[in-house]
Design a protein around this motif. Structure first.
Motif, PDB file in Angstrom:
ATOM      1  N   TYR A 166      59.856  41.047  34.711  1.00  0.00           N
ATOM      2  CA  TYR A 166      59.165  42.066  35.500  1.00  0.00           C
ATOM      3  C   TYR A 166      60.094  43.254  35.753  1.00  0.00           C
ATOM      4  O   TYR A 166      61.194  43.093  36.298  1.00  0.00           O
ATOM      5  CB  TYR A 166      58.690  41.480  36.830  1.00  0.00           C
ATOM      6  CG  TYR A 166      57.701  40.348  36.665  1.00  0.00           C
ATOM      7  CD1 TYR A 166      56.424  40.585  36.167  1.00  0.00           C
ATOM      8  CD2 TYR A 166      58.051  39.035  36.994  1.00  0.00           C
ATOM      9  CE1 TYR A 166      55.518  39.542  35.998  1.00  0.00           C
ATOM     10  CE2 TYR A 166      57.153  37.992  36.833  1.00  0.00           C
ATOM     11  CZ  TYR A 166      55.888  38.250  36.333  1.00  0.00           C
ATOM     12  OH  TYR A 166      54.997  37.212  36.160  1.00  0.00           O
ATOM     13  N   LYS A 167      59.645  44.430  35.368  1.00  0.00           N
ATOM     14  CA  LYS A 167      60.458  45.631  35.509  1.00  0.00           C
ATOM     15  C   LYS A 167      59.937  46.566  36.603  1.00  0.00           C
ATOM     16  O   LYS A 167      60.580  47.567  36.919  1.00  0.00           O
ATOM     17  CB  LYS A 167      60.503  46.397  34.174  1.00  0.00           C
ATOM     18  CG  LYS A 167      60.974  45.543  32.985  1.00  0.00           C
ATOM     19  CD  LYS A 167      62.357  44.939  33.243  1.00  0.00           C
ATOM     20  CE  LYS A 167      62.789  44.044  32.073  1.00  0.00           C
ATOM     21  NZ  LYS A 167      64.074  43.343  32.342  1.00  0.00           N
ATOM     22  N   SER A 168      58.793  46.248  37.159  1.00  0.00           N
ATOM     23  CA  SER A 168      58.229  47.068  38.233  1.00  0.00           C
ATOM     24  C   SER A 168      57.324  46.200  39.092  1.00  0.00           C
ATOM     25  O   SER A 168      56.843  45.139  38.654  1.00  0.00           O
ATOM     26  CB  SER A 168      57.419  48.239  37.669  1.00  0.00           C
ATOM     27  OG  SER A 168      56.228  47.770  37.049  1.00  0.00           O
ATOM     28  N   ILE A 169      57.062  46.661  40.314  1.00  0.00           N
ATOM     29  CA  ILE A 169      56.164  45.913  41.200  1.00  0.00           C
ATOM     30  C   ILE A 169      54.741  45.962  40.657  1.00  0.00           C
ATOM     31  O   ILE A 169      53.944  45.033  40.865  1.00  0.00           O
ATOM     32  CB  ILE A 169      56.238  46.457  42.651  1.00  0.00           C
ATOM     33  CG1 ILE A 169      55.617  45.441  43.636  1.00  0.00           C
ATOM     34  CG2 ILE A 169      55.570  47.814  42.763  1.00  0.00           C
ATOM     35  CD1 ILE A 169      56.394  44.166  43.786  1.00  0.00           C
ATOM     36  N   ALA A 170      54.416  47.031  39.927  1.00  0.00           N
ATOM     37  CA  ALA A 170      53.080  47.145  39.329  1.00  0.00           C
ATOM     38  C   ALA A 170      52.841  46.019  38.318  1.00  0.00           C
ATOM     39  O   ALA A 170      51.734  45.459  38.243  1.00  0.00           O
ATOM     40  CB  ALA A 170      52.920  48.503  38.652  1.00  0.00           C
ATOM     41  N   GLU A 171      53.870  45.669  37.552  1.00  0.00           N
ATOM     42  CA  GLU A 171      53.733  44.582  36.573  1.00  0.00           C
ATOM     43  C   GLU A 171      53.492  43.253  37.279  1.00  0.00           C
ATOM     44  O   GLU A 171      52.717  42.413  36.812  1.00  0.00           O
ATOM     45  CB  GLU A 171      54.990  44.495  35.708  1.00  0.00           C
ATOM     46  CG  GLU A 171      55.170  45.652  34.743  1.00  0.00           C
ATOM     47  CD  GLU A 171      56.404  45.478  33.870  1.00  0.00           C
ATOM     48  OE1 GLU A 171      57.045  44.407  33.928  1.00  0.00           O
ATOM     49  OE2 GLU A 171      56.733  46.432  33.139  1.00  0.00           O
ATOM     50  N   VAL A 172      54.163  43.040  38.418  1.00  0.00           N
ATOM     51  CA  VAL A 172      53.968  41.817  39.203  1.00  0.00           C
ATOM     52  C   VAL A 172      52.527  41.750  39.693  1.00  0.00           C
ATOM     53  O   VAL A 172      51.862  40.694  39.595  1.00  0.00           O
ATOM     54  CB  VAL A 172      54.944  41.774  40.397  1.00  0.00           C
ATOM     55  CG1 VAL A 172      54.625  40.588  41.301  1.00  0.00           C
ATOM     56  CG2 VAL A 172      56.377  41.699  39.910  1.00  0.00           C
ATOM     57  N   MET A 173      52.027  42.859  40.226  1.00  0.00           N
ATOM     58  CA  MET A 173      50.666  42.877  40.754  1.00  0.00           C
ATOM     59  C   MET A 173      49.629  42.705  39.651  1.00  0.00           C
ATOM     60  O   MET A 173      48.605  42.039  39.836  1.00  0.00           O
ATOM     61  CB  MET A 173      50.429  44.181  41.525  1.00  0.00           C
ATOM     62  CG  MET A 173      51.300  44.329  42.756  1.00  0.00           C
ATOM     63  SD  MET A 173      51.155  42.893  43.881  1.00  0.00           S
ATOM     64  CE  MET A 173      52.581  43.137  44.956  1.00  0.00           C
TER      65      MET A 173
END
Length: 342
Positions: A150-157
């Motif tokens: 995961y490189k961003s919180i958007a990818e996690v979401m």
């Protein structure tokens, strides 16, 4: 001569009796009035308590307070730190109940002092201790290991939207408390459904970072100051933080806000100091006034900057009012995610 000698003797004895009464009376007055206690306080070493393990947010905050008070010579008695982890802060809350009226105990707390009561973990809350002063506001940080996919919180979401079980996250507070709730609030604001299904693992003694580095969880929900060293070393990477703007310096300042990442939400992790139930008025007054001086020192400003905190001092009365208001807000949050004890 004998008569004169007798008269002088009587006068001398009378004078001694009067002096004895005066001295005795003064002694009793000085020992028993709040004024004398206030003037002498604190005479003995304090007991500063962190309700969590070493290295966590509570530990960092109260050790920083003790250091600044010592460095600025605002307090000259010893202020040793005792760690009493357990129950998301509940162990220390119970301990404070056993020391009602104690003048020497000062503990640090943050949102869990409210949350663990609302979610049913503890029967005690902020109403069962003495609010002394709110000191700072910290912010939530969502971090991953440097090798994370995961490189961003958007990818996690995005992953959670597809499958709420696909991301395993953890924190150093109990389920239904701060580290858990702050992430679910952000996930809900990001549009993740079924947030109750997201797996959360609670760690004691601030093991969260080690568990993340060991690959046992995908993401750690924590406080900015709690992982500053690991962020600086590059072992951990901050995906997002919950202030409304970037804060701190170095690696902390490089972490984007949730708002920058398209998630319209913030979370404020306030921290303050509390005394035992019925802390004597002279002790409360002393600490309230001393802490008000401390937060205006250059030493405190430097500590706040280093840890990515924001100054948010409030005296005892204002802090108590803030806690009442925040208690109602947290009820709504927990109710939304089905964790409010009815």
């Amino acid at each position: 001569m004998n008569k004169r000698f007798k008269n002088l003797s009587k006068m001398f004895i009378a004078a001694l009796s009067i002096m004895a009464l005066v001295l005795t009376g003064c002694g009793k007055k000085d020992a028993g009035t709040d004024g004398s206690k206030e003037a002498a306080y604190p005479e003995k070493p304090m007991t500063f308590i962190a309700p969590g393990g070493a290295g966590g947010g509570w530990d960092t905050t109260i050790r920083t307070v003790a250091k600044v008070l010592k460095d600025t010579k605002l307090v000259d008695v010893p202020m040793p730190i005792t760690n009493k982890p357990g129950g998301g802060g509940g162990v220390t809350l119970a301990y404070l109940q056993e020391n009602k009226g104690d003048e020497k105990i000062v503990s640090v707390y943050s949102p869990p002092i409210i949350l663990i009561n609302l979610n049913g973990t503890s029967k005690y809350s902020y109403k069962d201790v003495t609010p002394i002063a709110r000191l700072i506001t910290d912010y939530a940080a969502f971090v991953v290991s440097k090798n994370s996919k995961y490189k961003s919180i958007a990818e996690v979401m995005d992953a959670l939207k597809k499958d709420p079980k696909s991301v395993k996250f953890g924190g150093n507070s109990s389920a239904g408390s701060m580290d858990h709730i702050q992430f679910l609030m952000i996930a809900k604001a990001a549009g993740v459904k079924d947030i109750k299904k997201i797996d959360y693992i609670s760690f004691q003694n601030n093991e969260g970072a080690a568990q993340l580095l060991g690959g046992h969880i995908d993401l750690l929900s924590t406080g900015l100051g709690d992982v500053s060293a690991l962020l600086e070393s590059g072992d951990l990477v901050g995906l997002a933080q919950t202030a409304d703007e970037r804060v701190g310096e170095g690696a902390i300042a490089e972490i984007p806000t949730c708002k920058e990442s398209g998630i319209d939400a913030v979370f404020y992790n306030w921290r303050g100091l509390f005394g035992a139930p019925d802390m004597p008025e002279y002790a409360l007054k002393y600490w309230e006034e001393t802490l008000a001086k401390m937060v205006e020192t250059p030493e405190w400003d430097e500590a706040v900057k280093k840890n990515g905190w924001s100054k948010s001092y409030a005296n005892s009365a204002d802090f108590a009012a803030f806690l009442d208001k925040t208690n109602e807000e947290y009820k709504e949050i927990l109710d939304d995610i089905g964790m409010l004890k009815k």
